[in-house]
Design a protein around this motif. Structure first.
Motif, PDB file in Angstrom:
ATOM      1  N   ASP A  29     -16.643  -0.320  -1.691  1.00 48.34           N
ATOM      2  CA  ASP A  29     -15.670  -1.392  -0.913  1.00 48.34           C
ATOM      3  C   ASP A  29     -16.503  -2.559  -0.595  1.00 48.34           C
ATOM      4  OD1 ASP A  29     -14.515  -2.551   1.025  1.00 48.34           O
ATOM      5  OD2 ASP A  29     -14.466  -0.866   2.514  1.00 48.34           O
ATOM      6  N   ASN A  31     -14.968  -5.427   0.089  1.00 45.11           N
ATOM      7  CA  ASN A  31     -13.852  -6.397   0.915  1.00 45.11           C
ATOM      8  C   ASN A  31     -15.119  -7.313   1.476  1.00 45.11           C
ATOM      9  OD1 ASN A  31     -12.628  -7.738   3.102  1.00 45.11           O
ATOM     10  ND2 ASN A  31     -11.410  -5.488   3.519  1.00 45.11           N
TER      11      ASN A  31
ATOM     12  N   SER B  56     -10.087   5.962  -2.325  1.00 41.90           N
ATOM     13  CA  SER B  56      -9.970   4.577  -2.389  1.00 41.90           C
ATOM     14  C   SER B  56      -9.648   4.201  -3.901  1.00 41.90           C
ATOM     15  CB  SER B  56     -11.407   3.690  -2.038  1.00 41.90           C
ATOM     16  OG  SER B  56     -12.244   4.269  -3.057  1.00 41.90           O
ATOM     17  N   ILE B  75      -7.202  -7.235   4.761  1.00 41.68           N
ATOM     18  CA  ILE B  75      -6.913  -5.801   5.306  1.00 41.68           C
ATOM     19  C   ILE B  75      -8.169  -5.439   6.394  1.00 41.68           C
ATOM     20  CG2 ILE B  75      -7.202  -3.183   4.971  1.00 41.68           C
ATOM     21  CD1 ILE B  75      -5.400  -3.852   2.383  1.00 41.68           C
ATOM     22  N   HIS B  77      -9.343  -2.044   8.770  1.00 41.73           N
ATOM     23  CA  HIS B  77      -9.198  -0.631   8.904  1.00 41.73           C
ATOM     24  C   HIS B  77      -9.343  -0.413  10.241  1.00 41.73           C
ATOM     25  CE1 HIS B  77     -10.775   3.392   6.943  1.00 41.73           C
ATOM     26  NE2 HIS B  77      -9.692   3.293   7.424  1.00 41.73           N
ATOM     27  N   GLN B  80      -8.864   6.312  11.094  1.00 43.34           N
ATOM     28  CA  GLN B  80      -9.265   7.065   9.917  1.00 43.34           C
ATOM     29  C   GLN B  80      -9.645   8.307  10.361  1.00 43.34           C
ATOM     30  OE1 GLN B  80      -9.203   6.290   6.549  1.00 43.34           O
ATOM     31  NE2 GLN B  80      -9.308   8.416   6.372  1.00 43.34           N
ATOM     32  N   SER B 131      -5.254   7.077   6.772  1.00 43.44           N
ATOM     33  CA  SER B 131      -5.839   5.998   7.039  1.00 43.44           C
ATOM     34  C   SER B 131      -4.592   5.224   7.666  1.00 43.44           C
ATOM     35  CB  SER B 131      -6.251   5.089   6.038  1.00 43.44           C
ATOM     36  OG  SER B 131      -6.831   6.023   5.091  1.00 43.44           O
ATOM     37  N   THR B 132      -5.004   4.289   8.595  1.00 42.77           N
ATOM     38  CA  THR B 132      -4.384   3.171   9.498  1.00 42.77           C
ATOM     39  C   THR B 132      -4.945   1.960   9.157  1.00 42.77           C
ATOM     40  OG1 THR B 132      -3.786   4.721  10.966  1.00 42.77           O
ATOM     41  CG2 THR B 132      -3.197   2.415  11.395  1.00 42.77           C
ATOM     42  N   ILE B 133      -4.361   0.908   8.409  1.00 40.49           N
ATOM     43  CA  ILE B 133      -4.779  -0.274   7.917  1.00 40.49           C
ATOM     44  C   ILE B 133      -4.029  -1.438   8.643  1.00 40.49           C
ATOM     45  CG2 ILE B 133      -6.222   0.430   5.917  1.00 40.49           C
ATOM     46  CD1 ILE B 133      -3.866  -0.658   4.355  1.00 40.49           C
ATOM     47  N   SER B 134      -4.554  -2.482   9.141  1.00 41.18           N
ATOM     48  CA  SER B 134      -3.548  -3.649   9.368  1.00 41.18           C
ATOM     49  C   SER B 134      -3.793  -4.857   8.183  1.00 41.18           C
ATOM     50  CB  SER B 134      -3.890  -4.196  10.812  1.00 41.18           C
ATOM     51  OG  SER B 134      -5.149  -4.536  11.067  1.00 41.18           O
ATOM     52  N   HIS B 135      -2.907  -5.204   7.712  1.00 42.08           N
ATOM     53  CA  HIS B 135      -2.707  -6.413   6.810  1.00 42.08           C
ATOM     54  C   HIS B 135      -2.199  -7.535   7.302  1.00 42.08           C
ATOM     55  CE1 HIS B 135      -1.128  -8.309   3.288  1.00 42.08           C
ATOM     56  NE2 HIS B 135      -2.054  -8.078   2.525  1.00 42.08           N
TER      57      HIS B 135
END
Lengths: 133, 140
Positions: A29, A31, B56, B75, B77, B80, B131-135
């Motif tokens: 990852d 990021n 992933s 993104i 996170h 989870q 999974s919860t993600i915000s974009h």
């Protein structure tokens, strides 16, 4: 004998920038918010933040260090409520994890985990379910 | 393009299965500072959150769907969760499939939930990752 209210041995973890880079490499990852101040600021973050998954992995250790076999973990979930800001210095950020058994029954124990960076709770609803023998 | 609730249900399978090696497990355990002996040696199992690494591979496919228009560097996170049927072990050959389960929009921010199923290539269930993600689509 595992009983409701049993407190697990707490754990303190310090994360420095090098730990974030190492985790990025091991997890794949990359990021940039986890290693690049410019990109973190562009997303409105207060600074470079630790991977949520690294904080989550550290929190799991409170439980897996305590049970005999980590294979007995059957469920594990967290919310990432506050970012763990990791400054670019030698001190890094320290998180203190503690945990308590909330429920026991049907061969399972439900454990609530608390994660504090300073006074701030960085995980919400952190809960693990383990098989008990 | 942009993501919306009509895209819920789309599934993304990792392009290749993931061959779990004991050295990779050890590298991951080292990176999370976990010295547990269960994560080392010939019969090593993986630390619980290693499941996310395998998932992933499927997330990559989701990010490659140009109709969704998602970018990794936008993104964060949010949450989870994992349910484990059994631990991931050295020697496992694992397939991952991610499915979009929820899309909610609040201005420039999209809150996205997806579920990733991890199974062996022979179909034995191993774990499910939610999974919860915000974009954030806003230009800085």
């Amino acid at each position: 004998m595992i009983e409701v209210g049993t407190e697990l041995p707490p754990l303190q973890v310090t994360l420095r920038r090098e730990d974030l880079v190492r985790y990025a490499g091991a997890s794949g990852d990359f990021n940039p918010i986890h290693w690049n101040d410019r990109m973190a600021a562009a997303l409105g973050l207060p600074g470079v933040i630790a991977h949520g998954m690294l904080t989550m992995a550290s929190a799991a250790r409170v439980v897996t260090d305590w049970i005999e076999d980590p294979a007995d973990l059957v469920e594990y979930g967290v919310r990432f409520t506050k970012p763990v800001v990791v400054p670019d210095d030698d001190k890094g950020a320290t998180i203190t994890f503690s945990a308590k058994v909330d429920k026991v029954g049907d061969g399972l124990a439900e454990i609530d985990i608390t994660a504090l960076a300073g006074e701030e709770k960085v995980l919400g609803r952190a809960r693990a379910v383990v098989r008990v023998r | 393009m942009t993501i919306d609730a009509t895209m819920v249900g789309r599934s993304y399978a990792a392009a290749e299965s993931y061959q779990v090696g004991r050295e990779k497990i050890r590298e991951f355990a080292d990176a999370i500072g976990d010295g547990n002996p269960a994560y080392r040696g010939d019969d090593a199992i993986a630390p619980p959150t290693f499941a996310f690494v395998l998932g992933s591979r499927a997330l990559e496919q989701l990010l490659n769907d140009e109709e969704l228009g998602l970018r990794l560097d936008r993104i964060v996170h949010g949450a989870q969760k994992f349910s484990y049927t059994r631990p991931i072990k050295a020697g496992d050959d694992i397939a991952a499939t991610a499915t979009l389960t929820t899309v909610r929009k609040a201005g420039d921010v999209e809150v996205i939930m997806y579920e990733t199923a991890l199974t062996t290539v022979d179909g034995e269930p191993i774990a499910t990752s939610t999974s919860t993600i915000s974009h954030n689509r806003a230009e800085a």
